[in-house]
Design a protein around this motif. Structure first.
Motif, PDB file in Angstrom:
ATOM      1  N   MET A  40       1.639   2.196  12.010  1.00 58.13           N
ATOM      2  CA  MET A  40       2.171   2.133  10.802  1.00 58.13           C
ATOM      3  C   MET A  40       3.408   2.677   9.835  1.00 58.13           C
ATOM      4  SD  MET A  40      -0.335   4.800   8.714  1.00 58.13           S
ATOM      5  CE  MET A  40       0.113   6.465   8.157  1.00 58.13           C
ATOM      6  N   LEU A  41       4.281   3.987  10.462  1.00 62.02           N
ATOM      7  CA  LEU A  41       5.733   3.617  10.124  1.00 62.02           C
ATOM      8  C   LEU A  41       6.551   3.432  10.580  1.00 62.02           C
ATOM      9  CD1 LEU A  41       4.879   7.773  11.443  1.00 62.02           C
ATOM     10  CD2 LEU A  41       4.384   6.635   9.662  1.00 62.02           C
ATOM     11  N   PRO A  43       7.588  -0.309   9.894  1.00 63.61           N
ATOM     12  CA  PRO A  43       8.012  -1.080   9.019  1.00 63.61           C
ATOM     13  C   PRO A  43       9.339  -0.064   7.672  1.00 63.61           C
ATOM     14  CG  PRO A  43       5.753  -0.778   8.951  1.00 63.61           C
ATOM     15  CD  PRO A  43       6.225   0.400   9.451  1.00 63.61           C
ATOM     16  N   ILE A  44       8.698   1.494   7.992  1.00 64.86           N
ATOM     17  CA  ILE A  44       9.684   2.257   6.582  1.00 64.86           C
ATOM     18  C   ILE A  44      10.767   2.246   7.392  1.00 64.86           C
ATOM     19  CG2 ILE A  44      10.058   4.378   5.934  1.00 64.86           C
ATOM     20  CD1 ILE A  44       7.208   5.261   6.196  1.00 64.86           C
ATOM     21  N   ARG A  46      14.070   4.569   6.443  1.00 63.08           N
ATOM     22  CA  ARG A  46      14.226   5.674   5.641  1.00 63.08           C
ATOM     23  C   ARG A  46      15.379   5.590   4.663  1.00 63.08           C
ATOM     24  NH1 ARG A  46      15.086  11.315   8.373  1.00 63.08           N
ATOM     25  NH2 ARG A  46      13.098  11.496   8.543  1.00 63.08           N
ATOM     26  N   VAL A  49      14.593   3.905   1.486  1.00 61.60           N
ATOM     27  CA  VAL A  49      13.292   4.712   0.447  1.00 61.60           C
ATOM     28  C   VAL A  49      14.013   5.394  -0.890  1.00 61.60           C
ATOM     29  CG1 VAL A  49      11.959   6.615   0.738  1.00 61.60           C
ATOM     30  CG2 VAL A  49      12.060   5.972   2.179  1.00 61.60           C
ATOM     31  N   LYS A  53      11.327   8.203  -6.510  1.00 64.61           N
ATOM     32  CA  LYS A  53       9.608   6.898  -6.528  1.00 64.61           C
ATOM     33  C   LYS A  53       8.510   7.784  -5.613  1.00 64.61           C
ATOM     34  CE  LYS A  53      10.670   2.014  -7.778  1.00 64.61           C
ATOM     35  NZ  LYS A  53      11.136   0.968  -7.268  1.00 64.61           N
ATOM     36  N   VAL A  54       8.989   7.755  -4.526  1.00 68.77           N
ATOM     37  CA  VAL A  54       8.218   8.594  -4.064  1.00 68.77           C
ATOM     38  C   VAL A  54       7.443   9.807  -4.484  1.00 68.77           C
ATOM     39  CG1 VAL A  54       7.487   9.976  -1.586  1.00 68.77           C
ATOM     40  CG2 VAL A  54       9.409   7.856  -1.620  1.00 68.77           C
TER      41      VAL A  54
ATOM     42  N   LYS B  43       5.278  -0.497  -6.500  1.00 71.50           N
ATOM     43  CA  LYS B  43       6.022  -0.747  -4.848  1.00 71.50           C
ATOM     44  C   LYS B  43       7.298   1.067  -5.206  1.00 71.50           C
ATOM     45  CE  LYS B  43       8.029  -4.237  -3.595  1.00 71.50           C
ATOM     46  NZ  LYS B  43       9.353  -5.560  -3.004  1.00 71.50           N
ATOM     47  N   GLY B  44       7.157   1.436  -4.159  1.00 73.73           N
ATOM     48  CA  GLY B  44       8.197   2.210  -3.661  1.00 73.73           C
ATOM     49  C   GLY B  44       8.020   3.488  -3.756  1.00 73.73           C
ATOM     50  N   SER B  45       6.280   3.831  -4.257  1.00 74.75           N
ATOM     51  CA  SER B  45       6.189   5.254  -4.309  1.00 74.75           C
ATOM     52  C   SER B  45       5.288   5.702  -2.565  1.00 74.75           C
ATOM     53  CB  SER B  45       5.066   5.043  -5.279  1.00 74.75           C
ATOM     54  OG  SER B  45       3.744   4.298  -5.469  1.00 74.75           O
ATOM     55  N   LEU B  46       5.008   6.643  -3.192  1.00 72.52           N
ATOM     56  CA  LEU B  46       4.603   7.505  -1.962  1.00 72.52           C
ATOM     57  C   LEU B  46       2.429   6.611  -0.751  1.00 72.52           C
ATOM     58  CD1 LEU B  46       4.168   9.361   0.922  1.00 72.52           C
ATOM     59  CD2 LEU B  46       3.008  10.851  -0.788  1.00 72.52           C
ATOM     60  N   TYR B  49       3.466   3.528   1.157  1.00 71.44           N
ATOM     61  CA  TYR B  49       4.144   3.159   1.917  1.00 71.44           C
ATOM     62  C   TYR B  49       2.791   3.355   3.149  1.00 71.44           C
ATOM     63  CZ  TYR B  49       8.977   3.499   0.996  1.00 71.44           C
ATOM     64  OH  TYR B  49      10.139   3.158   0.843  1.00 71.44           O
ATOM     65  N   ASP B  54       5.344  -3.826   6.478  1.00 70.51           N
ATOM     66  CA  ASP B  54       5.705  -5.036   5.819  1.00 70.51           C
ATOM     67  C   ASP B  54       5.427  -6.742   6.514  1.00 70.51           C
ATOM     68  OD1 ASP B  54       6.053  -4.632   9.017  1.00 70.51           O
ATOM     69  OD2 ASP B  54       8.340  -5.754   8.655  1.00 70.51           O
ATOM     70  N   LEU B 196       3.350  10.531   7.176  1.00 80.49           N
ATOM     71  CA  LEU B 196       3.915   9.459   6.173  1.00 80.49           C
ATOM     72  C   LEU B 196       4.963  10.220   6.238  1.00 80.49           C
ATOM     73  CD1 LEU B 196       3.671   6.895   5.456  1.00 80.49           C
ATOM     74  CD2 LEU B 196       2.655   7.524   3.807  1.00 80.49           C
ATOM     75  N   ALA B 199       8.245  10.904   7.995  1.00 84.85           N
ATOM     76  CA  ALA B 199       9.469   9.561   8.376  1.00 84.85           C
ATOM     77  C   ALA B 199      10.074   9.286   7.169  1.00 84.85           C
ATOM     78  CB  ALA B 199       8.526   7.969   8.916  1.00 84.85           C
ATOM     79  N   ILE B 200       9.440   9.671   6.103  1.00 88.40           N
ATOM     80  CA  ILE B 200       9.975   8.654   4.789  1.00 88.40           C
ATOM     81  C   ILE B 200      10.985  10.201   4.525  1.00 88.40           C
ATOM     82  CG2 ILE B 200      10.001   9.061   2.091  1.00 88.40           C
ATOM     83  CD1 ILE B 200       7.004   7.582   2.374  1.00 88.40           C
ATOM     84  N   LEU B 224      -5.914   6.711   6.488  1.00 86.86           N
ATOM     85  CA  LEU B 224      -4.966   5.676   6.087  1.00 86.86           C
ATOM     86  C   LEU B 224      -4.846   4.549   7.031  1.00 86.86           C
ATOM     87  CD1 LEU B 224      -2.086   8.401   5.053  1.00 86.86           C
ATOM     88  CD2 LEU B 224      -3.881   7.082   3.621  1.00 86.86           C
ATOM     89  N   HIS B 228      -4.066   0.286   6.007  1.00 88.31           N
ATOM     90  CA  HIS B 228      -3.418   0.014   6.030  1.00 88.31           C
ATOM     91  C   HIS B 228      -2.725  -1.324   6.515  1.00 88.31           C
ATOM     92  CE1 HIS B 228       1.470   0.247   7.578  1.00 88.31           C
ATOM     93  NE2 HIS B 228       1.126   1.525   6.022  1.00 88.31           N
TER      94      HIS B 228
END
Lengths: 446, 268
Positions: A40-41, A43-44, A46, A49, A53-54, B43-46, B49, B54, B196, B199-200, B224, B228
């Motif tokens: 899950m992580l 493809p992120i 950083r 990012v 937006k997040v 797109k790009g929001s929490l 993800y 991808d 999540l 990671a972000i 999740l 996903h």
């Protein structure tokens, strides 16, 4: 007795069984959870990012605070992990721009200014620019110190960026007397020779100087008219107006120059120079040389490249050399340029008739692209007037004679006009092949 | 074990249940006209993800999400009351006096509720398929096996959730089970965002707390994973099956332990 023993054994077996199952369950749980989490992580990325937006779903105040912290930590970590000096400078600058702590800001940037190890670092103007003049920053550097730093810069692009960065920073400080500070900062530009302004974009700095100096002069004049004169106002009216006029004059001269570059053009020039230096011998060198010769505005550089290529007999025979050599046609009359007669001699002695034609054609195109005068075009094509009809292999030469006749009219050259129109008409009426037919016939013969 | 499962399933044969199914089917069909969840998120929001990797996979239809929520709700209602009502009425003592162990009893109940949950979900999917194929209702057409499988992947969450529900029902009775299951699910959804966000965002975003939260996330189911995109195929899908089974097994083991240690006469 025996039955209770059996029951105890069954209970023990069940307990052991449950413990084993629990153990297996936990192993499977942790393994599968880890695999899923990583999938899950993974493809992120950083770096890509967008924190804004997040955090978009949060209330504005919380969002702003968290966004600031996230960006701060991200920049801090990047700065801490920087390995090269360039990387360190870039990340320190970004962090200094972002942080709200003035002490941290200064701690990040001052080492780059004070430590002589960083003196030759490209992009150092970022640190200097950021520390320039700010009245709220007790450790800010003065304008004369910034000027002293500018004097140490050699690279024209870096120097221009440093001037621009300083001016932009002063504009962002929100000063009440910004126009006076701007004039103080930009004034030394007027002492520079015209050759200094290799980058055309200095024009906007000179424009800024012109407008601000005029404003100071007008303000002083207005104060005098209202009888609220300050000490030195009388001198200012004249001196600042003169400064404004000087700036305007210099700006016009910079704009009128044909041998300077915009920032993008100069960057492209550096790329092309690099490409030419690194090109492999053969076609790649010729292609890179052509691109560079066409892009550079320095006749000496063009001449040097052509002369270097002509030293190689293989290049001298290649039709591509004509395209390269033709670029010197625009340099007629310039110092350090290859004389046009050299080019004409080279074309006339070129073994392939099609190549000869293309050499002239390319040179004429170059002149047309530069909006060259009739005089220059005539200087290029005049040797064709001495040719005889039988020496002209294609009908397409008629185009050159037509061009000569038109230039002759403009230059009031009766002889050239008569000769060129005669040859043009004769060519048109002759049964000579066109260039296309000539090339096809040549191809079929092979 | 099968007899116990069958005994529990027989309770489904009520007219109210059929009426509920008709209403559920209508809700699913109407909600299926909305865009899929993954396309409703910026797109790009929490949340983007949280739902999308991808890889390009088939989207989960809105109708499927509603079908899953309905299945979870009905299964939870039944699951919460099954064992507590047996304990309260003393039926459990009658059953356990037969040659049926606690393990078989529990497994029978679990299988019955799982079957019921999946039967409801499958029925609603069939309605969605028919409405999409023959009536043209729905944003995403049901036109491939990949599409059908994708809709069933999130339904794997029923396996651990029903086990959680049964465990809470033994611990806290029917009402307690419903409340605790709902709370557990809400906490699970919140805690699922911990890895999540870690990671972000850069390290140290919330000093000390992120380590604690990371440890805490092991105590909760991660919903999740079920939605996903990366878990829609291949190895992650296999891992998701094992993840669901292992979580369910853990809670069932806890339930068995509780059944052994709880005084089943207490209610009487």
């Amino acid at each position: 007795m025996s039955s209770s023993k059996k029951t105890i054994t069954r209970h023990r077996t069940a307990t052991i069984g449950m413990v084993v199952v629990l153990f297996i369950t936990l192993v499977v749980y942790f393994a599968s959870e880890s695999l899923l989490r990583n999938a899950m992580l993974k493809p992120i990325q950083r770096e890509k990012v967008d924190f804004a937006k997040v955090l978009d779903w949060l209330p504005p105040k919380t969002k702003a605070e968290l966004e600031y912290r996230a960006r701060y930590l991200d920049l801090r970590q990047k700065y801490d992990r920087s390995t090269t000096r360039e990387e360190k400078l870039q990340n320190a600058y970004k962090l200094a721009v972002h942080t709200r702590d003035m002490d941290e800001h200064n701690e990040l940037l001052l080492p780059f200014i004070n430590d002589p190890r960083y003196a030759d670092l490209p992009g150092l103007y970022l640190a200097y620019g950021r520390m320039l003049y700010d009245p709220k920053n007790p450790k800010a550097i003065s304008i004369p110190r910034y000027h002293a730093y500018l004097k140490t810069l050699k690279d024209p692009l870096e120097l221009f960026f440093a001037w621009r960065e300083g001016r932009d920073r002063l504009g962002k400080l929100g000063l009440r007397d910004a126009h006076i500070v701007n004039v103080e900062f930009l004034k030394p530009l007027l002492e520079k020779p015209l050759s200094f302004f290799l980058i055309r974009d200095y024009s906007y700095l000179l424009d800024n100087l012109k407008r601000n100096a005029k404003r100071i002069s007008n303000d002083a004049a207005s104060r005098i008219a209202r009888k609220r004169e300050l000490p030195g106002d009388a001198e200012k009216v004249g001196s600042m107006m003169q400064l404004s006029l000087d700036a305007e004059k210099l700006q016009n001269a910079v704009n009128a120059r044909t041998d300077n570059y915009s920032v993008n053009d100069y960057r492209k020039l550096l790329t092309l120079r690099d490409k030419y230096q690194k090109a492999l011998p053969g076609k790649e060198t010729l292609t890179a040389a052509f691109e560079l010769v066409r892009h550079t505005r320095n006749p000496a550089e063009r001449a040097k490249i052509v002369k270097t290529l002509l030293k190689n007999p293989d290049y001298a025979k290649d039709p591509m050399i004509l395209k390269i050599y033709a670029q010197v046609a625009g340099d007629v009359g310039k110092a350090e340029a290859i004389p046009i007669t050299d080019f004409q001699k080279f074309v006339q002695n070129f073994p392939d008739p099609a190549g000869q034609y293309n050499g002239y054609l390319e040179a004429l195109r170059r002149l047309n692209s530069l909006r060259a005068s009739s005089e220059k075009k005539m200087a290029l094509l005049r040797p064709l007037l001495s040719r005889k009809l039988k020496d002209l292999p294609f009908k397409d030469y008629a185009g050159f004679y037509d061009q000569i006749s038109r230039c002759a009219v403009y230059l009031n050259d009766q002889n050239a006009f008569e000769q060129s129109t005669r040859l043009r008409d004769a060519l048109r009426e002759s049964d000579k092949p066109t260039l296309k037919e000539y090339l096809e016939a040549k191809k079929n013969t092979k | 074990m099968w007899a116990i499962a069958q005994f529990s399933l027989l309770k489904m044969r009520e007219s109210a249940f059929y009426l509920l199914m008709i209403v559920a089917a209508l809700i699913c069909v109407f909600t299926n006209t909305a865009d899929p969840v993954s396309e409703q998120i910026a797109k790009g929001s929490l949340f983007s993800y949280a739902f999308s990797g991808d890889v390009r996979t088939t989207s989960i239809a809105m109708g499927s999400c509603v079908a899953l929520i309905i299945s979870i709700l009905i299964a939870s209602f039944y699951g919460s009351s099954e064992i507590p009502s047996d304990i309260n009425t003393g039926v459990i003592l009658v059953i356990l006096s037969k040659p049926v162990g606690r393990f078989n009893y529990l497994l029978g109940k679990y299988i019955a509720i799982v079957l019921m949950g999946y039967a409801i979900f499958a029925f609603l999917q069939l309605v969605l398929f028919i409405s999409s194929r023959f009536l043209g209702i729905g944003v995403i057409p049901y036109n491939s096996w990949e599409m059908a499988v994708r809709q069933f992947v999130p339904a794997l969450i029923l396996l651990p959730l029903i086990a959680v529900n049964i465990t809470f029902s033994i611990m806290g009775g029917a009402l307690g089970a419903m409340i605790f299951t709902a709370l557990y699910l809400i906490f699970s959804i919140i805690i699922a965002f911990v890895p999540l966000t870690m990671a972000i965002f850069p390290e140290g975003m919330i000093p000390y707390l992120d380590e604690i939260l990371f440890v805490a996330h092991y105590l909760f189911l991660n919903p999740l994973f079920y939605f996903h995109d990366t878990a829609a195929m291949g190895l992650p899908l296999t891992a998701l099956v094992f993840y669901s089974l292992s979580t369910a097994a853990f809670f069932l083991l806890t339930s068995i332990y509780l059944l052994f240690t709880t005084d089943l006469n207490a209610a009487q």
